[in-house]
Design an enzyme around this catalytic site. Sequence first.
Site, mmCIF file in Angstrom:
data_model
loop_
_atom_site.group_PDB
_atom_site.id
_atom_site.type_symbol
_atom_site.label_atom_id
_atom_site.label_comp_id
_atom_site.label_asym_id
_atom_site.label_seq_id
_atom_site.Cartn_x
_atom_site.Cartn_y
_atom_site.Cartn_z
ATOM 1 N N HIS A 296 34.557 37.753 47.453
ATOM 2 C CA HIS A 296 34.800 36.395 47.927
ATOM 3 C C HIS A 296 33.999 35.390 47.097
ATOM 4 C CE1 HIS A 296 37.102 37.566 51.433
ATOM 5 N NE2 HIS A 296 36.211 38.523 51.645
ATOM 6 N N TYR B 233 33.404 32.212 41.813
ATOM 7 C CA TYR B 233 33.312 33.647 42.052
ATOM 8 C C TYR B 233 32.417 34.272 40.995
ATOM 9 C CZ TYR B 233 37.621 33.085 44.794
ATOM 10 O OH TYR B 233 38.569 32.692 45.705
ATOM 11 N N LYS C 84 30.531 30.038 52.657
ATOM 12 C CA LYS C 84 30.255 29.665 51.273
ATOM 13 C C LYS C 84 29.235 28.534 51.263
ATOM 14 C CE LYS C 84 35.024 30.743 50.132
ATOM 15 N NZ LYS C 84 34.795 32.025 50.715
#
Length: 158
Positions: A78, A70, A109
């Site tokens: 997120h 993060y 991601k």
Amino acid sequence: MLSVEAIFLTFALKVLDIGVHELFSQLVGSVVEYRQIHQLATQYVAYHHYRSHGWCVRSGIKFGCEYLLYKRGPPFQHAEFGVMVMDHDASNDYTWYSSIARVVGGAKKCFVICFVERINTEDEVLALWKEGKYEQVFGSYKIGEIVYKRWIPGKNRD
């Protein structure tokens, strides 16, 4: 995850009220084997690498990887990356990489494969550990990274 965070807070930041030798004896135990040291050192070196570059590192077990990275932390945004930590000489078949990349990519991601390479021999690492030279043990590893992104023809047509 808790053990590497405890090592970081004790070893790198020196904010926990426990000695380094005491912490490592509780984590590894009295019978020291190279396999245990290598596994702990590999995870810690990767964790320390990302923390020292300013990332907030959390467990990635929910997405099938070791760590989530993060920028500021889970309450604020997120995770940007899912990280899998591997030995530099480890290899898996394509389906292993593809399945983890699919889960991580499905959560929007990027998937990072973090390769950790040991520079010293097993005997040297074990000797350094028994002498309590933990900084030299962790310094005998180096990091390499590969960002794995899935190419989707319908979305990546520039």
